[in-house]
Design a protein around this motif. Sequence first.
Motif, PDB file in Angstrom:
ATOM      1  N   HIS A  49     -40.764  -6.940  -7.374  1.00 43.53           N
ATOM      2  CA  HIS A  49     -41.064  -5.893  -6.402  1.00 43.53           C
ATOM      3  C   HIS A  49     -39.806  -5.656  -5.585  1.00 43.53           C
ATOM      4  CE1 HIS A  49     -45.508  -6.017  -7.011  1.00 43.53           C
ATOM      5  NE2 HIS A  49     -45.211  -7.241  -7.406  1.00 43.53           N
ATOM      6  N   SER A  50     -39.490  -4.397  -5.363  1.00 40.74           N
ATOM      7  CA  SER A  50     -38.265  -4.049  -4.650  1.00 40.74           C
ATOM      8  C   SER A  50     -38.540  -3.032  -3.555  1.00 40.74           C
ATOM      9  CB  SER A  50     -37.232  -3.458  -5.629  1.00 40.74           C
ATOM     10  OG  SER A  50     -36.080  -2.991  -4.950  1.00 40.74           O
ATOM     11  N   SER A  51     -37.824  -3.174  -2.453  1.00 38.16           N
ATOM     12  CA  SER A  51     -37.751  -2.065  -1.504  1.00 38.16           C
ATOM     13  C   SER A  51     -37.226  -0.854  -2.264  1.00 38.16           C
ATOM     14  CB  SER A  51     -36.787  -2.419  -0.362  1.00 38.16           C
ATOM     15  OG  SER A  51     -36.349  -1.245   0.310  1.00 38.16           O
ATOM     16  N   PRO A  52     -37.775   0.327  -2.022  1.00 40.44           N
ATOM     17  CA  PRO A  52     -37.302   1.517  -2.742  1.00 40.44           C
ATOM     18  C   PRO A  52     -35.949   2.031  -2.270  1.00 40.44           C
ATOM     19  CG  PRO A  52     -39.046   2.110  -1.208  1.00 40.44           C
ATOM     20  CD  PRO A  52     -38.959   0.616  -1.195  1.00 40.44           C
ATOM     21  N   LEU A  53     -35.416   1.509  -1.176  1.00 45.45           N
ATOM     22  CA  LEU A  53     -34.103   1.952  -0.710  1.00 45.45           C
ATOM     23  C   LEU A  53     -33.044   1.563  -1.734  1.00 45.45           C
ATOM     24  CD1 LEU A  53     -34.380   1.075   3.089  1.00 45.45           C
ATOM     25  CD2 LEU A  53     -34.783   3.266   1.956  1.00 45.45           C
ATOM     26  N   GLU A  66     -34.460  -5.177 -18.267  1.00 48.81           N
ATOM     27  CA  GLU A  66     -35.499  -5.126 -19.304  1.00 48.81           C
ATOM     28  C   GLU A  66     -36.912  -5.224 -18.735  1.00 48.81           C
ATOM     29  OE1 GLU A  66     -34.484  -4.479 -22.322  1.00 48.81           O
ATOM     30  OE2 GLU A  66     -32.393  -4.617 -21.654  1.00 48.81           O
ATOM     31  N   LEU A  67     -37.035  -5.384 -17.431  1.00 52.76           N
ATOM     32  CA  LEU A  67     -38.343  -5.636 -16.838  1.00 52.76           C
ATOM     33  C   LEU A  67     -38.814  -4.456 -15.992  1.00 52.76           C
ATOM     34  CD1 LEU A  67     -37.820  -9.365 -15.770  1.00 52.76           C
ATOM     35  CD2 LEU A  67     -38.926  -8.491 -17.837  1.00 52.76           C
ATOM     36  N   THR A  68     -40.116  -4.378 -15.797  1.00 53.04           N
ATOM     37  CA  THR A  68     -40.699  -3.341 -14.956  1.00 53.04           C
ATOM     38  C   THR A  68     -40.562  -3.738 -13.496  1.00 53.04           C
ATOM     39  OG1 THR A  68     -42.305  -2.728 -16.655  1.00 53.04           O
ATOM     40  CG2 THR A  68     -42.813  -2.086 -14.384  1.00 53.04           C
ATOM     41  N   ILE A  69     -40.027  -2.829 -12.700  1.00 51.49           N
ATOM     42  CA  ILE A  69     -39.823  -3.096 -11.278  1.00 51.49           C
ATOM     43  C   ILE A  69     -40.744  -2.182 -10.486  1.00 51.49           C
ATOM     44  CG2 ILE A  69     -38.158  -3.029  -9.385  1.00 51.49           C
ATOM     45  CD1 ILE A  69     -36.006  -3.463 -11.689  1.00 51.49           C
TER      46      ILE A  69
END
Length: 200
Positions: A49-53, A66-69
């Motif tokens: 999970h990532s901050s969208p900034l 290669e992974l879904t974020i």
Amino acid sequence: MAVYLIRHTAPAIEKGICYGQADIGVLDTFEAEAAIISRHLPQHITRIHSSPLQRCRRLADHLFPELTIVNEPRLKEIHCGEWELQHWDAIPKEVIDPWMNDFVNVQIPGGESYVQMHERVVNCFNQLAAQEGTVVLVTHGGVIRSILSHITQTPLQNSFGVFAIHYGCVIKLEKHNGVFTYESLSNIPTGKEQHKPSAK
């Protein structure tokens, strides 16, 4: 289960500028900083999970191509409202002094207070940490301090003094008998940051 907290690399912004949710880029040292981070990551990751900034999302994409974020807005830095991209020293004394006197509870004009950010971050963390497997959160210094304050019951007003969170840090959280502990895997000092007027 384990949670890895990763702070973004050094941002491309002049020292002394106030920024929180302003979507700024990163320095050209990005790849070298990301290479250090990658050495401290686990082999098997369940979720990212990532901050969208962009300073976080670019790092997440680089580390895990290669992974879904999953973009998670609750992992954004504190919202600095009317102060975004102003020089700290240019904010009028009568405007900034109430916040300086109680930066935990006083809301930045048009933005958030530290406790408001803390509430959204803890809500997000508890939700993500309740699931099985190893999760990675690519986020910001204020968010990481907020999470560490939460799991250690450290008062927010002490969080800057207790937790030194440098750009590109990697912190591993593990849960044992319902209690989280933390370990700093990489946290290289990158120079003093400025989060208030220079005269304060």
